[in-house]
Design an enzyme around this catalytic site. Structure first.
Site, PDB file in Angstrom:
ATOM      1  N   LYS A  82      34.707  14.471  51.772  1.00  0.00           N
ATOM      2  CA  LYS A  82      33.306  14.911  51.816  1.00  0.00           C
ATOM      3  C   LYS A  82      33.184  16.324  51.216  1.00  0.00           C
ATOM      4  CE  LYS A  82      30.204  13.044  53.526  1.00  0.00           C
ATOM      5  NZ  LYS A  82      29.223  12.036  53.005  1.00  0.00           N
ATOM      6  N   THR A 111      28.563  16.657  55.944  1.00  0.00           N
ATOM      7  CA  THR A 111      28.914  16.718  57.362  1.00  0.00           C
ATOM      8  C   THR A 111      29.435  18.099  57.745  1.00  0.00           C
ATOM      9  OG1 THR A 111      30.583  15.926  58.924  1.00  0.00           O
ATOM     10  CG2 THR A 111      31.140  15.695  56.626  1.00  0.00           C
ATOM     11  N   ASP A 112      29.319  18.433  59.033  1.00  0.00           N
ATOM     12  CA  ASP A 112      29.867  19.714  59.494  1.00  0.00           C
ATOM     13  C   ASP A 112      31.397  19.733  59.426  1.00  0.00           C
ATOM     14  OD1 ASP A 112      30.454  18.030  61.640  1.00  0.00           O
ATOM     15  OD2 ASP A 112      29.391  19.208  63.153  1.00  0.00           O
ATOM     16  N   GLU A 113      32.017  18.532  59.279  1.00  0.00           N
ATOM     17  CA  GLU A 113      33.488  18.489  59.275  1.00  0.00           C
ATOM     18  C   GLU A 113      34.091  19.188  58.059  1.00  0.00           C
ATOM     19  OE1 GLU A 113      35.532  15.039  60.459  1.00  0.00           O
ATOM     20  OE2 GLU A 113      34.071  14.532  61.993  1.00  0.00           O
ATOM     21  N   ILE A 159      23.296   5.769  60.056  1.00  0.00           N
ATOM     22  CA  ILE A 159      22.261   6.796  59.854  1.00  0.00           C
ATOM     23  C   ILE A 159      21.337   6.406  58.699  1.00  0.00           C
ATOM     24  CG2 ILE A 159      21.809   9.255  59.537  1.00  0.00           C
ATOM     25  CD1 ILE A 159      24.794   9.705  60.375  1.00  0.00           C
ATOM     26  N   TYR A 161      39.117  12.248  55.565  1.00  0.00           N
ATOM     27  CA  TYR A 161      37.663  12.009  55.485  1.00  0.00           C
ATOM     28  C   TYR A 161      36.934  13.304  55.141  1.00  0.00           C
ATOM     29  CZ  TYR A 161      32.868  11.995  57.291  1.00  0.00           C
ATOM     30  OH  TYR A 161      31.516  12.179  57.417  1.00  0.00           O
TER      31      TYR A 161
HETATM   32  P1  NAD Z   1      28.354   4.251  58.277  1.00  0.00           P
HETATM   33  O1  NAD Z   1      29.825   4.135  58.178  1.00  0.00           O
HETATM   34  O2  NAD Z   1      27.658   3.711  59.480  1.00  0.00           O
HETATM   35  O3  NAD Z   1      27.664   3.577  57.003  1.00  0.00           O
HETATM   36  C1  NAD Z   1      28.111   3.800  55.694  1.00  0.00           C
HETATM   37  C2  NAD Z   1      27.342   2.850  54.777  1.00  0.00           C
HETATM   38  O4  NAD Z   1      27.782   3.084  53.429  1.00  0.00           O
HETATM   39  C3  NAD Z   1      27.594   1.367  55.088  1.00  0.00           C
HETATM   40  O5  NAD Z   1      26.373   0.660  55.091  1.00  0.00           O
HETATM   41  C4  NAD Z   1      28.479   0.923  53.939  1.00  0.00           C
HETATM   42  O6  NAD Z   1      28.352  -0.463  53.618  1.00  0.00           O
HETATM   43  C5  NAD Z   1      27.996   1.822  52.808  1.00  0.00           C
HETATM   44  N1  NAD Z   1      29.006   1.993  51.739  1.00  0.00           N
HETATM   45  C6  NAD Z   1      30.312   2.304  51.893  1.00  0.00           C
HETATM   46  N2  NAD Z   1      30.928   2.344  50.697  1.00  0.00           N
HETATM   47  C7  NAD Z   1      29.968   2.093  49.762  1.00  0.00           C
HETATM   48  C8  NAD Z   1      29.976   2.029  48.337  1.00  0.00           C
HETATM   49  N3  NAD Z   1      31.116   2.220  47.627  1.00  0.00           N
HETATM   50  N4  NAD Z   1      28.822   1.755  47.699  1.00  0.00           N
HETATM   51  C9  NAD Z   1      27.675   1.540  48.396  1.00  0.00           C
HETATM   52  N5  NAD Z   1      27.616   1.582  49.746  1.00  0.00           N
HETATM   53  C10 NAD Z   1      28.746   1.859  50.419  1.00  0.00           C
HETATM   54  O7  NAD Z   1      28.027   5.794  58.089  1.00  0.00           O
HETATM   55  P2  NAD Z   1      27.092   6.788  58.920  1.00  0.00           P
HETATM   56  O8  NAD Z   1      27.790   7.195  60.152  1.00  0.00           O
HETATM   57  O9  NAD Z   1      25.743   6.220  58.981  1.00  0.00           O
HETATM   58  O10 NAD Z   1      27.094   8.059  57.940  1.00  0.00           O
HETATM   59  C11 NAD Z   1      26.182   8.131  56.838  1.00  0.00           C
HETATM   60  C12 NAD Z   1      26.386   9.431  56.104  1.00  0.00           C
HETATM   61  O11 NAD Z   1      26.190  10.525  56.997  1.00  0.00           O
HETATM   62  C13 NAD Z   1      27.793   9.603  55.547  1.00  0.00           C
HETATM   63  O12 NAD Z   1      27.706  10.212  54.282  1.00  0.00           O
HETATM   64  C14 NAD Z   1      28.490  10.526  56.550  1.00  0.00           C
HETATM   65  O13 NAD Z   1      29.501  11.267  55.933  1.00  0.00           O
HETATM   66  C15 NAD Z   1      27.318  11.385  56.989  1.00  0.00           C
HETATM   67  N6  NAD Z   1      27.420  11.939  58.343  1.00  0.00           N
HETATM   68  C16 NAD Z   1      27.700  11.132  59.405  1.00  0.00           C
HETATM   69  C17 NAD Z   1      27.706  11.672  60.691  1.00  0.00           C
HETATM   70  C18 NAD Z   1      27.989  10.813  61.909  1.00  0.00           C
HETATM   71  O14 NAD Z   1      28.103  11.366  63.005  1.00  0.00           O
HETATM   72  N7  NAD Z   1      28.097   9.498  61.795  1.00  0.00           N
HETATM   73  C19 NAD Z   1      27.454  13.043  60.874  1.00  0.00           C
HETATM   74  C20 NAD Z   1      27.196  13.852  59.750  1.00  0.00           C
HETATM   75  C21 NAD Z   1      27.169  13.277  58.500  1.00  0.00           C
HETATM   76  O1  DAU Z   2      30.778  15.896  62.879  1.00  0.00           O
HETATM   77  C1  DAU Z   2      30.242  14.910  62.050  1.00  0.00           C
HETATM   78  C2  DAU Z   2      31.200  13.752  61.967  1.00  0.00           C
HETATM   79  O2  DAU Z   2      31.172  13.120  63.246  1.00  0.00           O
HETATM   80  C3  DAU Z   2      30.855  12.757  60.867  1.00  0.00           C
HETATM   81  O3  DAU Z   2      30.966  13.387  59.626  1.00  0.00           O
HETATM   82  C4  DAU Z   2      31.787  11.547  60.937  1.00  0.00           C
HETATM   83  O4  DAU Z   2      31.381  10.570  59.981  1.00  0.00           O
HETATM   84  C5  DAU Z   2      31.713  10.939  62.319  1.00  0.00           C
HETATM   85  O5  DAU Z   2      32.634   9.881  62.426  1.00  0.00           O
HETATM   86  C6  DAU Z   2      31.985  11.998  63.382  1.00  0.00           C
HETATM   87  O6  DAU Z   2      33.390  12.396  63.371  1.00  0.00           O
HETATM   88  P1  DAU Z   2      34.220  12.596  64.721  1.00  0.00           P
HETATM   89  O7  DAU Z   2      35.637  12.416  64.414  1.00  0.00           O
HETATM   90  O8  DAU Z   2      33.792  13.838  65.418  1.00  0.00           O
HETATM   91  O9  DAU Z   2      33.614  11.344  65.554  1.00  0.00           O
HETATM   92  P2  DAU Z   2      34.321  10.274  66.510  1.00  0.00           P
HETATM   93  O10 DAU Z   2      33.208   9.509  67.163  1.00  0.00           O
HETATM   94  O11 DAU Z   2      35.383   9.511  65.830  1.00  0.00           O
HETATM   95  O12 DAU Z   2      35.010  11.204  67.607  1.00  0.00           O
HETATM   96  C7  DAU Z   2      34.246  12.096  68.408  1.00  0.00           C
HETATM   97  C8  DAU Z   2      35.220  12.799  69.350  1.00  0.00           C
HETATM   98  O13 DAU Z   2      35.730  11.828  70.283  1.00  0.00           O
HETATM   99  C9  DAU Z   2      36.433  13.389  68.667  1.00  0.00           C
HETATM  100  O14 DAU Z   2      36.808  14.560  69.354  1.00  0.00           O
HETATM  101  C10 DAU Z   2      37.514  12.311  68.831  1.00  0.00           C
HETATM  102  C11 DAU Z   2      37.152  11.712  70.180  1.00  0.00           C
HETATM  103  N1  DAU Z   2      37.442  10.275  70.364  1.00  0.00           N
HETATM  104  C12 DAU Z   2      37.044   9.411  69.397  1.00  0.00           C
HETATM  105  C13 DAU Z   2      37.256   8.051  69.549  1.00  0.00           C
HETATM  106  C14 DAU Z   2      36.845   7.080  68.467  1.00  0.00           C
HETATM  107  C15 DAU Z   2      38.052   9.839  71.536  1.00  0.00           C
HETATM  108  O15 DAU Z   2      38.393  10.632  72.413  1.00  0.00           O
HETATM  109  N2  DAU Z   2      38.258   8.492  71.680  1.00  0.00           N
HETATM  110  C16 DAU Z   2      37.906   7.579  70.730  1.00  0.00           C
HETATM  111  O16 DAU Z   2      38.160   6.362  70.934  1.00  0.00           O
END
Ligand code: NAD
Ligand code: DAU
Length: 360
Positions: free
Chosen positions: A155, A126-128, A13, A151
């Site tokens: 957060k 995050t909504d989590e 993101i 996790y």
């Molecule tokens: P990601 O795992 O793809 O990327 C995380 C980045 O942070 C990486 O580039 C990593 O190298 C960097 N990083 C990790 N540890 C670090 C440190 N100690 N110092 C500097 N950089 C560091 O993550 P994402 O899915 O893009 O999520 C980004 C943000 O959005 C996070 O804060 C996550 O909690 C939040 N978020 C993610 C989702 C989702 O669905 N992926 C949803 C809601 C919120």
């Molecule tokens: O809601 C926001 C969060 O969404 C972010 O804060 C997290 O960083 C991000 O990882 C994500 O968390 P989830 O646990 O919801 O995402 P994930 O993609 O791991 O899983 C989505 C759903 O799919 C969950 O119900 C678990 C399920 N799942 C996941 C994986 C990896 C499967 O069924 N099979 C899988 O292999």
């Protein structure tokens, strides 16, 4: 001209935000500070790498001295903190890097923001942090925190620190809490890129438990658009939910991917459930609709089709990120799933040690 620090801008993101801001805002200079863990990848920001308004700095935000040096070398107006350990399954196997980066890393940034009198601090949460819902209702910004996974707990702890620094030290920070993101450049440990990359190779698509857990899916570039509004229009001390309103069971997600990719449903493979698996997330986003006139404009099927097309065109990117440490992770969490879950339930050990590699 405003100068901002973006942490974690080489991740999924964060890189969407970096590309979006550099593409659309000529009045913003940016430093992308990233540790380049397994999830960070400079290829995600290749298209902005030579832009004069963009600079990359490699570093660890949980190392206070590195953050101090960064702020001695740059005069930032604002901070957007995306950097985090983000995968729930990894946090179940080893919570240590989550506590370190997500809590201590955020604290280091807050301390520097306090001392340097930063004008705006956006914490990407995050909504989590709200926990899990039953079949009805939605999380509001004032819903009590009730995180389930390590996790989510890390957060939530960071969110509480941010709010404490607002109250105690008057740091002008605000928090955004977004729902599940999907889109190009997502590391193939999360549900949607696992499903797409497996379907491309006709490999089984792993679905945890009964597949009826519900997530609210938002296209990552839409999240980025809302974060820029948070930076420019958000009020310190406030929390803002960001979601699309598009709730899907995991089975609906996998069926839509198989339909779009013209693959058979026989590829779906049910596997043992994730421990503590949250059943349903749903966000009430009336606050940002009302205050910023923001709503998601990319529907799930259209966003998914664009995402599938991107992965199909970037097989080299997929090959590169599915390296030896990825394969070791995959083996533990999927191939030897029963054994790994049994060990993680009973023994306090780090099951991921050799899969946490920082890139050189
Ligand atoms: P990601 O795992 O793809 O990327 C995380 C980045 O942070 C990486 O580039 C990593 O190298 C960097 N990083 C990790 N540890 C670090 C440190 N100690 N110092 C500097 N950089 C560091 O993550 P994402 O899915 O893009 O999520 C980004 C943000 O959005 C996070 O804060 C996550 O909690 C939040 N978020 C993610 C989702 C989702 O669905 N992926 C949803 C809601 C919120
Ligand atoms: O809601 C926001 C969060 O969404 C972010 O804060 C997290 O960083 C991000 O990882 C994500 O968390 P989830 O646990 O919801 O995402 P994930 O993609 O791991 O899983 C989505 C759903 O799919 C969950 O119900 C678990 C399920 N799942 C996941 C994986 C990896 C499967 O069924 N099979 C899988 O292999």
């Amino acid at each position: 001209m405003m100068k901002i620090l973006v942490t974690g801008g080489a991740g999924f993101i964060g890189s969407s935000f970096v590309r979006f801001v550099i593409r659309t805002r000529k009045d913003i200079n940016m430093v992308n500070f990233d540790l380049l863990t397994y999830a960070g990848n400079l290829r995600n920001v290749e298209e902005v790498a030579t832009n004069p308004r963009y600079q990359f700095v490699h570093g660890d935000m949980a190392e206070r001295t590195q953050i101090q040096t960064l702020f001695q070398e740059h005069c930032f107006d604002a901070i957007v903190n995306f950097a985090a350990e983000t995968h729930v399954d990894r946090s179940i196997l080893d919570s240590a890097p989550f506590v370190r980066t997500n809590i201590e890393g955020t604290r280091c940034l807050l301390e520097e923001a306090r001392q340097r009198k930063i004008a705006k601090f956006v914490q990407i949460s995050t909504d989590e942090v709200y926990g899990s819902l039953g079949s009805s209702g939605a999380f509001r910004e004032d819903t009590p925190l009730d995180p389930t996974s390590p996790y989510a707990a890390s957060k939530a702890a960071a969110d509480l620190l941010v709010l404490a620094y607002v109250k105690t030290h008057r740091v002008p920070a605000l928090i955004t809490r977004c729902s599940n993101n999907y889109g190009p450049y997502q590391f193939p440990e999360k549900l949607i890129p696992i499903l797409i990359t497996h379907a491309m190779e006709n490999r089984p698509l792993p679905i945890y438990g009964d597949g009826l857990n519900i997530r609210e899916w938002i296209f990552a570039d839409e999240h980025s658009r809302a974060v820029l509004l948070a930076l420019e229009r958000g009020t310190p001390g406030e929390v803002y939910n960001i979601g699309s309103g598009e709730e899907k069971t995991n089975l609906e997600v996998v069926r839509e991917i198989l339909r779009l990719m013209e693959k058979p449903e026989s590829l779906v493979q049910f596997v043992p459930d994730r421990p503590g698996h949250d059943r349903r997330y749903s966000l009430d986003c009336s606050k940002i609709r009302r205050e910023w006139n923001w709503s998601s404009e990319v529907g799930f099927s259209a966003g998914l089709a664009a995402t599938i097309e991107w992965y199909r065109k970037h097989e080299d990117w997929i090959r590169e990120v599915k390296d030896a440490s990825y394969r070791a992770y995959f083996d533990r969490v999927y191939t030897r799933r029963d054994e790994t879950l049994a060990i993680s339930a009973t023994q306090p050990q780090n099951l991921l040690s050799d899969t946490y590699k920082t890139r050189p």
